[in-house]
Every structure is written in structure tokens, then in C-alpha cells.
Design a protein around this motif. Structure first.
Motif, PDB file in Angstrom:
ATOM      1  N   GLN A 586       0.819  -1.206   0.000  1.00 49.13           N
ATOM      2  CA  GLN A 586       0.000   0.000   0.000  1.00 49.13           C
ATOM      3  C   GLN A 586       0.852   1.255   0.000  1.00 49.13           C
ATOM      4  OE1 GLN A 586      -2.736   0.244   3.278  1.00 49.13           O
ATOM      5  NE2 GLN A 586      -3.782   2.065   2.476  1.00 49.13           N
ATOM      6  N   TRP A 587       1.982   1.192   0.692  1.00 51.97           N
ATOM      7  CA  TRP A 587       2.878   2.351   0.793  1.00 51.97           C
ATOM      8  C   TRP A 587       4.259   1.902   0.306  1.00 51.97           C
ATOM      9  CZ3 TRP A 587      -0.557   5.910   1.730  1.00 51.97           C
ATOM     10  CH2 TRP A 587      -1.644   5.634   2.547  1.00 51.97           C
ATOM     11  N   SER A 643       0.577   9.508   2.768  1.00 51.44           N
ATOM     12  CA  SER A 643       0.981   8.528   3.773  1.00 51.44           C
ATOM     13  C   SER A 643      -0.251   8.235   4.621  1.00 51.44           C
ATOM     14  CB  SER A 643       2.094   9.110   4.645  1.00 51.44           C
ATOM     15  OG  SER A 643       1.574  10.010   5.609  1.00 51.44           O
ATOM     16  N   PRO A 644      -0.153   7.344   5.598  1.00 51.96           N
ATOM     17  CA  PRO A 644      -1.315   7.112   6.460  1.00 51.96           C
ATOM     18  C   PRO A 644      -1.767   8.351   7.215  1.00 51.96           C
ATOM     19  CG  PRO A 644       0.267   5.314   6.685  1.00 51.96           C
ATOM     20  CD  PRO A 644       0.932   6.371   5.863  1.00 51.96           C
ATOM     21  N   LEU A 682       2.750  14.499   6.372  1.00 50.96           N
ATOM     22  CA  LEU A 682       2.857  13.097   5.992  1.00 50.96           C
ATOM     23  C   LEU A 682       3.685  12.282   6.981  1.00 50.96           C
ATOM     24  CD1 LEU A 682       2.136  14.602   3.282  1.00 50.96           C
ATOM     25  CD2 LEU A 682       3.445  12.841   2.113  1.00 50.96           C
ATOM     26  N   VAL A 683       4.522  12.971   7.757  1.00 50.68           N
ATOM     27  CA  VAL A 683       5.554  12.291   8.549  1.00 50.68           C
ATOM     28  C   VAL A 683       4.998  11.846   9.897  1.00 50.68           C
ATOM     29  CG1 VAL A 683       7.825  12.565   9.618  1.00 50.68           C
ATOM     30  CG2 VAL A 683       7.352  13.620   7.388  1.00 50.68           C
ATOM     31  N   ALA A 684       5.239  10.601  10.252  1.00 51.90           N
ATOM     32  CA  ALA A 684       4.796  10.084  11.549  1.00 51.90           C
ATOM     33  C   ALA A 684       5.675  10.642  12.663  1.00 51.90           C
ATOM     34  CB  ALA A 684       4.855   8.562  11.549  1.00 51.90           C
ATOM     35  N   ALA A 702       2.721   6.550  -0.814  1.00 49.23           N
ATOM     36  CA  ALA A 702       2.288   6.186  -2.162  1.00 49.23           C
ATOM     37  C   ALA A 702       2.220   7.463  -2.981  1.00 49.23           C
ATOM     38  CB  ALA A 702       0.934   5.491  -2.126  1.00 49.23           C
ATOM     39  N   ILE A 703       2.396   7.338  -4.291  1.00 50.92           N
ATOM     40  CA  ILE A 703       2.329   8.490  -5.167  1.00 50.92           C
ATOM     41  C   ILE A 703       1.512   8.107  -6.397  1.00 50.92           C
ATOM     42  CG2 ILE A 703       4.527   7.896  -6.284  1.00 50.92           C
ATOM     43  CD1 ILE A 703       5.053  10.921  -6.546  1.00 50.92           C
TER      44      ILE A 703
END
Length: 891
Positions: A586-587, A643-644, A682-684, A702-703
Motif C-alpha cells: 500500500q505504501w 501517507s497514512p 505526511l511524517v509520523a 504512495a504516489i
């Protein structure tokens, strides 16, 4: 509050950008200021990069915060300061000192940092003061403290010039520390036998200087250096006498290295590198005693960053290559005063003067010196945890100074929610509109570069003066003054009765020498007696500055004496691991974030000048052609990177410089300049367990293509109007005009009507409209001069902007240009292309064509033909890359 607003002689001050700490000379000219490099400053010797060279263009009142504001209402300083003091006091009285926090910045001067730290840790009674340096420099702080006994960079800028081997790890110095890179390039030219190795997943501009580029798998730096440690042991390239006399921990460190990466094939496999390249690097390192390892954010910004830095420090300690000319590990700081902030204890885990909470005597010593009634006795919350505590309601009052965490922090969208829940958010800033200011209950106008007095400390421990050469506009005041005024209103007036930054500096210097006796490397006590005149005239000097070494100290630890009990350096076992987050179906791609050449942090200063916005005028996602092909992407297309946690909408830039499987997105874009480009969203919020520094270099994403129904751009001679409803918009300044990029999925506006409403009806409108094809083109000409151009199409393949933009400069449109206006390109087809040389406005196509036609083979020849590269020099790596191909694998 400032100094002479019209200096008759140049004012010596220091650049406010990166950690190189360049000296600049500023003098008033007609209508502004001239800024040039200071040939007497030891950091740059007269050189400047593109950002430093454009400093004079970033001054002025435009966009400045000029008055204190409470709840949208402009007020006087007394009302604002009373409100801040009363708000913090109310929270402390009800919930205790740990319910409040400061979040400060490497943009502050050392004197600002000192009083903020003193107020929070000594008088409020909490260590909840952290800094944006947590996001860039806390990893080397932790690693150097563990290895050396103190957070101290051993070397100086002369060392890379003297080295026979320079290794750059996770550092695109050509763009992030350009003047230091120029010094290295000059040294390499003078000594062709010098070798340069670049360790970086991306092929950056820095690789132009490299004999060997190691594009390792993201996150595997510790495997590379533990493998190197093993190789040095197997080939008897360690300094056994040094290890025995000056270090401890060797056996455990060697055992860990053996278990992690026992051979070159294993190291190569872990790092995703060819075995022959790993072997070549290891042979070079073993053979060259004079080796300097420069490392920066590519190493630091990792959930295992401390291990990565320790792996680098281990190989230098085990070979005795430290503290001597031409050798040593060298941490390149990101901000102009990241080092100064560490000196005064700006991190939540530190005390002032390089003392720490882990030693009760240090806590008591600092408390006695300050006569502090509420001395904090334990570390406070690090940045990510601090903002979690804001969101969770534990921190109820927060003061943010000189930084924009709504853009720079990981998980940035959650931050908006957290600040929205906070009872009191105070923001001190020089600008009137930032993403973070929009969340503030109280806004305090701060003085900025050119308006304030104080000191900064660069990456080589060199203390330099920042000097004022103009008055702060409106009611803006220096940060130290604002902090001290609040402290007085909270009842701590006796400890904050400073009348000048010189007084603060003297106290800072005295504390550095308190009960020191050589136990702490940071000691500037010889500067404590400086009077006002001495402080005003203070020349650049590297600490320690002691009675024995009043001229300063270039290198540390050359005698093998470190700051641990017993004076030994510590080798620390490193067990490399995989990144905390992994890609999957998925990513599938790894997101890496970082800087671009001409922009700085969140663009509040650099976006003010067209010279710095033309190189990369839009946010981009750089991606390898193989990954672009797999995702159905084309160069220039709008893409959604997600991202998630969030997403950004940016322009695709397909490039073989990117490692397959990776994506690079710049950190600079924000909601004031673009519609959906804050990459921090986007960054966790995953951090190193020791340093607390976030992982900005390994986010699974993902892009995919973003097929808007319409795409448009507007160029206008007046400030950009409010954009129509658009999913994608980017607003930047260009030479003689402003630029607005737009795209949307909803129905397009009536462009004919929108253009006239937003751009005015005065003058002549040239127009082409094809509703069926989704194309609209219009230009507005007033008194023979182009004032606006609007181009709309069904996809991203719109005409280049460079030629059209050039028509805004000049007295009147040439007839040939007028005829070609709606075509969007000159009749002859010649376009300069995207800007490469910011100093002289030389475009990519012009460079390519001139190099081809004149058969130019050197940057000197290009400079003679076009002037490109003869200004600040920041574009030289890109110009060299356009010359006939040269081998970069000469090991």
C-alpha cells in the motif's frame, strides 16, 4: 531599539541562515542596503551563497507584524505583556509549572535563548522548554555527549581543507552549507590528490565533487559504519596505542560490530550497494589518516540517529583521528544558532553551560548562580512529546518564539488540533502571517535580522556578533526584551533587570566558567569582563575562550583527554536495525524530506525576493524514472503523495538522481504560499528513543497522478489576487511580477469574468477562448507594458513561464513579443528556461545552448561567457553537471 539607521561605514554582522555562520558587511545604499561577504570573517572569507547574497532584498516592512495583537485586536505592549504574564501565572497557580511550556528556535540569538531558559528552568520551575533544534541537532548532541562526555564538535572548518579524505554522510552541503562546500571545492582544486566520498541515497549537487558516491538504502548508515569498523580491525588499521591510552568500551563495541556486519559482502547487501564500491570506500578510509567525516540531517533525522552518529564516532575514536589537523567527525548544524542554543541549555534535556540534569551538583550549581527560587530538577518534554502534551491538555499555556512548528513538525495536521485546544498560545514572530501565528491567541512583534544585537555560534564553535544596522519597524522588539518584560510582570524582576544583551552575555560567560576548572569544554569565561565597548567590538572567536587561551581554541580532544570521568572517550556498541517504518504494497515508496538550494525553513524570509524563488518556484516530488513509469507519472504532472497521516499535492520531477524506491519532497512549502504542500503532515511522529529527534527521512508513502479538470497560471505585475476555488495553488514572487499556479477538479470559473474582476479592466485585453478544448488565454497591456497574463488548459502542459515572465521587465513590449504573447513563447522559439544562476538570472536552456555552441569545458569558461557562477557560486555544481561528463568513480 536599533542602531544607526544610516551607517556611514559597513556594519559587520553574521548571516541568519545556515550553521556555517558567514560574516557579512552591510552598508546603506539609495533605497536599501548592500550586503556582501566579510573577507575578514574566518567562516567564509568573503564568500556568500545565494541566500546570503540576497539578504538585502529581504528587508523592509512588507508582511511584518508591527503591533502586539490579542484575539485579532491590536494593543499596546503593556496590555500584551500583562496578558501573557497573567495567563502563564494563572495556569501555573492552578496546575503547576509543568502545565506551561516554551518552544524556541535556532533563529534566536544566544542572549534571547539564555533568558528564556533561565525564566523557564530557574524561575517558573519546569524544564518544558524545547527548541526546533530538536528536529535537526539533538541526535549529535546525545551521541557526542555519550562518546566525548560533552556536546562538543572537535574540529574546525580548516580540517576538511587539510584532509586527504573527506566523507560527507547525509549532507547535501552544496545546497545546505554552500560556503563550506565552496571552501572544500577550492581545497580539492588546489590538491587534486584529495579524495571525496558522498554517502547519500540521492545523487545531489554535492556528488559533483565526489570520487565515489554511495547511494545506500535509506536508513542503513549504521550498517555501513559498523562494517567499516570491522574492516579496520581485520586489516590492522586501528590505532591500538590510542585505544589503550584514551578510550574505553572497545571490546563490546567490536563484538557488536562483528555481529552486525562482519564482512564487505554483508555490509553491501545490507546497504544495497555494489561490493566493489563498499570495498573501495573501506580501503580509502583505512589508508588515509587525515580523514574528516562531515554529517548532517540525513544521519540525524532518524529514529536510530544516535546509533548512526555513534557508529561514525566509533571509527574516528578507534583510529585516533580526532582533534588533530585534517581529521575528525564533524556535525554540520542546520541553523545559525543551533550551537548557541545548546550552550545555554535550550533543549529540554539540558542545563545551561553544558551542565545536565543527570548530575545533582549541576542542578544546584546553576540554581545558586541564578539565585533561582524554583529550579527545575528533571528534564522537560522533548518537542514531539511537548506538542502531544498540548493536545492532551497537560500543557495549557504555550509560548512559541521565532519558529513555525505548524510546518516543521511531524504529523503537522495533528498540531493544528492541539494548538486549537490549548488555553493560551503566545507566538513571538517578525512576520504577520505564518501557519503557526494563525493559531495564536496573543501575537508579539519580534525584531529580526538587522534590527537586533547579540551573538550566534556556528558549527565550528565560533561565536560571532549579530549587529543591528536598522531600527525595528513599528512596535517590534528584541526577543530578550520581550522575555524579560514578561518575567518582571510574573514577579521575577530582580533576576531579569537587564538593560542590554551585553549584560546577558557577560552573565552567560561567567556561568560557563563557574566551578569549571577544565571539567567542561564549554568555557568562555575570559569574555565575562567585556564592557559595552568590548562586546560591541567582539571579533569572531572559537570556544573554549579561557584565561589560558583568550584567543580561542580551534580543536578539542587532540590531547586524547575527553570530558568523562577518567578523561577517556567512550566507544559505544551499535546494533544497527532496520528503519522503524517499512514500505509495503500500500505504501511502496520511501519519502525523504529536506532543503532546496535557495529556500530557508518555511520561506518567511527567502520568499520575499524573486532571486530566491525562481530556481524551484513550485513544490515538487522528485522520483526515479522507473517509479514514475510504474505509477503512470510524467515530468511536470501534478501528483498526490500520501501517507497514512496526510497528503500533499505537488509537481512531479522525474530524475535519475533519485534512488529507485524513494521520493524526495522539500520541507519549505506552507499554507501561506501553497494550498497543499506541507510535507510535515505526511511524517509520523516517530523519534529516536535517546535524542527525541523525529524520523524525517523514512516515511512510507504512495504516489499517484492527480488528474485535475483544469490547470492554469497567472502572471501579474501587481500582488497576486485571492485565487479562485482551487485544489492546487502556489503563490510566488518573480522578477518584476508575481506568479500564481492553479489547478482544480471542480468546474472551472468563468475566466473572462474572473480575470477582469481580479485584474482590472483598465488597458487593453488580448484574449483567446476555446471552451470546447478547455483553453483560455488572456493578456492585459497597459500603456504598452504587460501587466497580466492568464493561461488555462485541460492538463499540465501549459506554455513555459520564463519567457512570459521576462516581458514584465522593461519599459514597453516589443512588437514581436506582443504578437507572440498568447502563444506563450517567442516567435523564434528561444527561451532561457528555468533559472539556474540566481545572481545573474541565467536559465538552463541558455546554459545548455551556450555550452554546446561554444564548446565550453569549464565553469570558468561558462562564467566568462554568461557570468553564471561568478556571483555567490551556489549554482556551480549544477553548471558543472551540464559540462561534458566526468567520471565520479575514481577510487
Amino acid at each position: 531599539m536599533g542602531r544607526d539607521v544610516a551607517p556611514r561605514t559597513p556594519v559587520r554582522t553574521t548571516c541568519p541562515y545556515c550553521g556555517v555562520g558567514c560574516g557579512v558587511l552591510v552598508e546603506r545604499t539609495v533605497g536599501g542596503f548592500r550586503v556582501r561577504g566579510d573577507p575578514e570573517h574566518p567562516a567564509n572569507r568573503g564568500r556568500l551563497c545565494s541566500k546570503g547574497a540576497a539578504l538585502g532584498e529581504t528587508l523592509g516592512e512588507e508582511g511584518r507584524l508591527l503591533r502586539p495583537v490579542i484575539g485579532g485586536r491590536a494593543v499596546g505592549w503593556d496590555e500584551a505583556l500583562d496578558a501573557v504574564a497573567a495567563g502563564f501565572r494563572r495556569v501555573i497557580d492552578a496546575h503547576g509549572p509543568d502545565a506551561v511550556a516554551f518552544y524556541v528556535s535556532g533563529q534566536l540569538l544566544t542572549e534571547d535563548y539564555y533568558v528564556a531558559n533561565k525564566l523557564m528552568k530557574g524561575f517558573i520551575g519546569s524544564a518544558n522548554i524545547d527548541t526546533n533544534s530538536r528536529l535537526c541537532m539533538s541526535t549529535p548532541v546525545a551521541a557526542q555527549t555519550q562518546a566525548f562526555g560533552e556536546d562538543a564538535v572537535p574540529g574546525c572548518y580548516e580540517d576538511p581543507e587539510l584532509a586527504d579524505l573527506v566523507v560527507l554522510v547525509g549532507s547535501n552541503a552544496a545546497w545546505t552549507h554552500p560556503v563550506l562546500f565552496q571552501r572544500l571545492a577550492a581545497a580539492r582544486e588546489a590538491r587534486p590528490e584529495m579524495r571525496v566520498v558522498v554517502v547519500d541515497p540521492r545523487r545531489t549537487a554535492t556528488c559533483e565533487l565526489a570520487d565515489l558516491h554511495l547511494p545506500l538504502r535509506p536508513g542503513t548508515d549504521a550498517f555501513l559504519f559498523t562494517g567499516l569498523f570491522n574492516h579496520l580491525r581485520r586489516h590492522d588499521a586501528l590505532d591500538w596505542a590510542y585505544i589503550e591510552a584514551h578510550t574505553e568500551g572497545f571490546a563490546a563495541t567490536l563484538e557488536a560490530a562483528r555481529e552486525s556486519c562482519g564482512s564487505i559482502p554483508e555490509t553491501a547487501l545490507r546497504c544495497g550497494l555494489p561490493e566493489q564500491d563498499v570495498a573501495g570506500f573501506f580501503r580509502l578510509f583505512a589508508a588515509q589518516e587525515r580523514t574528516v567525516t562531515l554529517f548532517s540531517q540525513g544521519v540525524n533525522q532518524s529514529a536510530s540517529g544516535v546509533d548512526k552518529v555513534l557508529a561514525i564516532l566509533n571509527v574516528h575514536l578507534a583510529t585516533g583521528r580526532i582533534g588533530r589537523p585534517g581529521m575528525g567527525p564533524f556535525s554540520l548544524t542546520g541553523q545559525p544558532n543551533a550551537m548557541g542554543g545548546r550552550e545555554v541549555g535550550g533543549l529540554a534535556t539540558q542545563l545551561a553551560a553544558h551542565m545536565g540534569f543527570d548530575d545533582p551538583e549541576h542542578v544546584m550549581r546553576v540554581g545558586r548562580f541564578w539565585n533561582a527560587p524554583n529550579m527545575a530538577s528533571r528534564p522537560g518534554l522533548k518537542a514531539v512529546d511537548l506538542f502531544r502534551a498540548v493536545g492532551g491538555g497537560r500543557i495549557k499555556a504555550l509560548w512559541i518564539m521565532g519558529t513555525n512548528p505548524m510546518v516543521s513538525m511531524p504529523d503537522a495536521d495533528t498540531l493544528r488540533t492541539a494548538l486549537g485546544r490549548c488555553e493560551l498560545v503566545v507566538v513571538s514572530d517578525c512576520m504577520a502571517d505564518t501557519d503557526t501565528l494563525r493559531q495564536a491567541h496573543v501575537r508579539l512583534p519580534a525584531a529580526t535580522w538587522g534590527e537586533r544585537e547579540g551573538t550566534v555560534t556556528n558549527s565550528e564553535r565560533c561565536i560571532s556578533r549579530q549587529r543591528a544596522f536598522t531600527e525595528p519597524p513599528g512596535d517590534a522588539r528584541p526577543d530578550w526584551w520581550i522575555i524579560c518584560q514578561v518575567a518582571r510582570r510574573m514577579g521575577f524582576g530582580g533576576a531579569f533587570a537587564y538593560e542590554s544583551p551585553a549584560e546577558i552575555f557577560r552573565e552567560h560567560a561567567r556561568l560557563s566558567g563557574l566551578d569549571n576548572g577544565g571539567n567542561r569544554a564549554f568555557d568562555i569565561s575570559a569574555l565575562a569582563p567585556l564592557d559595552a565597548e568590548g562586546y560591541a567590538a567582539l571579533a569572531p572567536v572559537q570556544w573554549p575562550v579561557t584565561q589560558e587561551r583568550p584567543e580561542g581554541t580551534a580543536r578539542l580532544f587532540g590531547d586524547g583527554r575527553f570530558r568523562h570521568p577518567g578523561a577517556r572517550g567512550r566507544l559505544l556498541p551499535v546494533v544497527p536495525g532496520l528503519p522503524a517504518t517499512a514500505t509495503d504494497g500500500q505504501w511502496p515508496l520511501v519519502l525523504n524530506t529536506g532543503r532546496t538550494r535557495d529556500q530557508w525553513h518555511t520561506m518567511t524570509r527567502t520568499a520575499r525576493t524573486a532571486r530566491l524563488t525562481t530556481h524551484l518556484p513550485e513544490p515538487v516530488a522528485e522520483i526515479h524514472p522507473d517509479d514514475a513509469r510504474a505509477a503512470g507519472l510524467a515530468d511536470g504532472m501534478l501528483v498526490r503523495v500520501e501517507s497514512p497521516r496526510g497528503h500533499v499535492l505537488v509537481r512531479a520531477r522525474v530524475s535519475r538522481a533519485q534512488r529507485p524506491g524513494s521520493v524526495f519532497v522539500p520541507i519549505h512549502w506552507n499554507d501561506c504560499h501553497a494550498g497543499s504542500a506541507r510535507v510535515g503532515a505526511l511524517v509520523a511522529p516517530i523519534t529516536d528513543p535517546v535524542s527525541g529527534q523525529p524520523e524525517f527521512k523514512h516515511t512510507p508513502v504512495a504516489i499517484r497522478p492527480w488528474p485535475g479538470r483544469w490547470h492554469a497560471f497567472l502572471l501579474t505585475g501587481e500582488p497576486v489576487p485571492a485565487p479562485p476555488e482551487a485544489d492546487y495553488w502556489v503563490r510566488t514572487r518573480a522578477a518584476g511580477h508575481w506568479r500564481l499556479e492553479l489547478a482544480g477538479r471542480s468546474e472551472a470559473p468563468d475566466w473572462h469574468d474572473w480575470g477582469r474582476r481580479q485584474l482590472g479592466r483598465v488597458g487593453e485585453w488580448l484574449e483567446f477562448d476555446d471552451p470546447g478544448g478547455g483553453t483560455y488565454r488572456a493578456a492585459r497591456v497597459v500603456a504598452g507594458r504587460l501587466r497580466a497574463a492568464l493561461f488555462v488548459g485541460p492538463d499540465h502542459t501549459l506554455p513555459p513561464r520564463d519567457w512570459l515572465g521576462g516581458l514584465f521587465v522593461g519599459a514597453a513590449l516589443p512588437e514581436a513579443a506582443r504578437a507572440a504573447l498568447l502563444a506563450g513563447r517567442p516567435a523564434g522559439g528561444a527561451e532561457s528556461g528555468p533559472t539556474v544562476c540566481a545572481c545573474f538570472g541565467v536559465g538552463l536552456n541558455t546554459l545548455k545552448e551556450t555550452i554546446r555552441l561554444r564548446q565550453l569545458g569549464s565553469v570558468e569558461a561558462v562564467g566568462a561567457a554568461l557570468q553564471a557562477g561568478t556571483g555567490c557560486g551556489s549554482c556551480l555544481p549544477e553548471i558543472r553537471a551540464l559540462l561534458p561528463a566526468q567520471s565520479t568513480q575514481n577510487v
